[in-house]
Write a protein that holds these residues in place. Structure first.
Motif, mmCIF file in Angstrom:
data_model
loop_
_atom_site.group_PDB
_atom_site.id
_atom_site.type_symbol
_atom_site.label_atom_id
_atom_site.label_comp_id
_atom_site.label_asym_id
_atom_site.label_seq_id
_atom_site.Cartn_x
_atom_site.Cartn_y
_atom_site.Cartn_z
ATOM 1 N N UNK A 24 26.176 31.643 33.980
ATOM 2 C CA UNK A 24 26.108 32.884 34.778
ATOM 3 C C UNK A 24 25.011 32.839 35.834
ATOM 4 N N UNK A 25 25.252 33.576 36.934
ATOM 5 C CA UNK A 25 24.206 33.838 37.914
ATOM 6 C C UNK A 25 23.162 34.765 37.289
ATOM 7 N N UNK A 26 22.098 35.015 38.086
ATOM 8 C CA UNK A 26 21.124 36.018 37.672
ATOM 9 C C UNK A 26 21.829 37.366 37.514
ATOM 10 N N UNK A 27 21.277 38.224 36.674
ATOM 11 C CA UNK A 27 21.888 39.518 36.372
ATOM 12 C C UNK A 27 22.202 40.303 37.641
ATOM 13 N N UNK A 28 23.416 40.823 37.697
ATOM 14 C CA UNK A 28 23.795 41.736 38.763
ATOM 15 C C UNK A 28 24.232 41.092 40.057
ATOM 16 N N UNK A 29 24.230 39.785 40.162
ATOM 17 C CA UNK A 29 24.621 39.112 41.403
ATOM 18 C C UNK A 29 26.093 38.703 41.293
ATOM 19 N N UNK A 30 26.917 39.152 42.259
ATOM 20 C CA UNK A 30 28.325 38.747 42.214
ATOM 21 C C UNK A 30 28.608 37.739 43.316
ATOM 22 N N UNK A 31 29.807 37.166 43.263
ATOM 23 C CA UNK A 31 30.136 36.062 44.149
ATOM 24 C C UNK A 31 30.184 36.497 45.612
ATOM 25 N N UNK A 32 30.667 37.696 45.867
ATOM 26 C CA UNK A 32 30.717 38.172 47.240
ATOM 27 C C UNK A 32 29.306 38.309 47.823
ATOM 28 N N UNK A 33 28.374 38.821 47.032
ATOM 29 C CA UNK A 33 26.979 38.929 47.485
ATOM 30 C C UNK A 33 26.400 37.554 47.816
ATOM 31 N N UNK A 34 26.709 36.585 46.967
ATOM 32 C CA UNK A 34 26.176 35.238 47.188
ATOM 33 C C UNK A 34 26.779 34.632 48.448
ATOM 34 N N UNK A 35 28.083 34.830 48.660
ATOM 35 C CA UNK A 35 28.708 34.337 49.883
ATOM 36 C C UNK A 35 28.052 34.947 51.118
ATOM 37 N N UNK A 36 27.796 36.249 51.069
ATOM 38 C CA UNK A 36 27.191 36.929 52.212
ATOM 39 C C UNK A 36 25.762 36.462 52.460
ATOM 40 N N UNK A 37 25.096 36.014 51.420
ATOM 41 C CA UNK A 37 23.713 35.540 51.569
ATOM 42 C C UNK A 37 23.642 34.167 52.224
ATOM 43 N N UNK A 38 24.750 33.427 52.209
ATOM 44 C CA UNK A 38 24.755 32.072 52.741
ATOM 45 C C UNK A 38 24.117 31.057 51.819
ATOM 46 N N UNK A 39 23.874 31.444 50.563
ATOM 47 C CA UNK A 39 23.172 30.575 49.612
ATOM 48 C C UNK A 39 24.060 30.196 48.425
ATOM 49 N N UNK A 40 25.351 29.954 48.691
ATOM 50 C CA UNK A 40 26.298 29.688 47.602
ATOM 51 C C UNK A 40 25.897 28.471 46.773
ATOM 52 N N UNK A 41 25.668 27.351 47.409
ATOM 53 C CA UNK A 41 25.353 26.125 46.668
ATOM 54 C C UNK A 41 24.013 26.246 45.962
ATOM 55 N N UNK A 42 23.037 26.842 46.620
ATOM 56 C CA UNK A 42 21.718 27.004 45.997
ATOM 57 C C UNK A 42 21.808 27.884 44.756
#
Length: 317
Positions: A24-42
């Protein structure tokens, strides 16, 4: 990497699949948020650095809730079959000029193993086997040469279709409405674009095997590389005079050779298999991506739709 969303203790949790574990990612972080952050691989690397849980102990849901879904119709064989079934005609010349698409309902997303309800009033339910690209970086007026860096990855799309509703409403001339409004399955995960590069052929298409079965019987199989345009061209066209944003989904359209029932119904030598019924199980597998498995269930019974009221066309009160 393979990014997914899982149901854990009644909550949806996003993370990375690294078989046989889900991280799992850190609590409360969803895939759409990560995509928008530009930090998917990280974000994925941080997730796999922590302890995971057995993948078979969680239930996978749709990998993301996309803000928009553009569904293209990029397979000539599919267009041929459906055109024969609906109107007895061939492929319109306009199909060859540009990769046509329509917008479908982003609020009607089903998970890879969810039950799918037959929509009210439908008696001719169909599946549609597709692959979808997910936008990772937004943009405007992107050329095909720039498009690869804007595709985060790929997933499977089942564009469910109520053929009887769709056939009736498209006679108005606007395109599908309630015939496509009720369900689109995404999953089982978002596979990053780099993982599928080994499947790319000399013409730039992803040569992935696609297969769909109903109740264990294989109905259709095709190669994704039979698309008329590669995904890079679809993304470029979607962004032509418009904006695409992270999380937007671009469907390939239904593959040929039995990618949906309607295409088969257009062949002169057959009118089978029959439309889907409650209890039927539809399984879709795409090489390099995974498998969806959805069971059809009966939906709500609602009153008939009220027809238009004849009006006098008065021009003055």
């Amino acid at each position: 990497m393979r990014f997914a969303t899982a149901e854990i203790d009644g909550a949806e949790v996003c993370g990375v699949i690294e078989e046989p574990f889900f991280h799992p990612f850190e609590d409360g972080v969803d895939l759409l948020e990560v995509l928008r952050s530009g930090e998917l691989v990280a974000a994925g690397k941080r997730a796999v650095s922590r302890a995971g849980m057995p993948l078979d102990s969680v239930r996978l849901r749709a990998p993301l809730r996309p803000p928009t879904i553009r569904d293209f119709v990029a397979f000539e064989e599919h267009v041929e079959g459906v055109a024969r079934a609906v109107s007895g005609t061939g492929v319109a010349p306009e199909w060859y000029a540009a990769p046509t698409f329509y917008f479908t309902n982003p609020y009607a997303i089903a998970g890879p193993f969810d039950e799918v309800a037959r929509p009210p009033g439908c008696r001719v339910l169909d599946f549609e086997l597709e692959v979808a690209a997910v936008v990772g970086r937004g943009g405007h007026d992107l050329g095909p040469e720039r498009a690869p860096e804007h595709i985060a990855g790929y997933t499977i799309l089942n564009d469910w279709s109520a053929r009887d509703l769709q056939s009736a409403e498209m006679k108005v001339g606007l395109g599908p409405a309630k015939g496509k409004d009720f369900a689109s399955t995404l999953g089982p995960s978002l596979v990053t674009a780099d993982e599928l590069e080994p499947y790319r052929d000399a013409d730039g298409f992803l040569r992935l095997e696609m297969r769909v079965a109903v109740n264990g019987e294989v109905i259709g199989r095709d190669l994704l590389s039979n698309m008329g345009w590669p995904f890079e061209d679809l993304l470029a066209y979607a962004s032509r005079g418009a904006e695409v944003r992270p999380g937007d989904v671009l469907g390939s359209g239904t593959c040929g050779n039995g990618g949906c029932l309607a295409e088969l119904w257009g062949r002169p030598d057959r009118a089978d298999p029959p439309a889907l019924e409650p209890g039927d199980e539809v399984e879709m597998t795409v090489e390099g991506i995974g498998t969806l498995r959805n069971r059809v269930v009966e939906g709500a019974e609602l009153p008939p739709v009220r027809p238009a009221t004849a009006r006098p066309r008065d021009r003055e009160r």
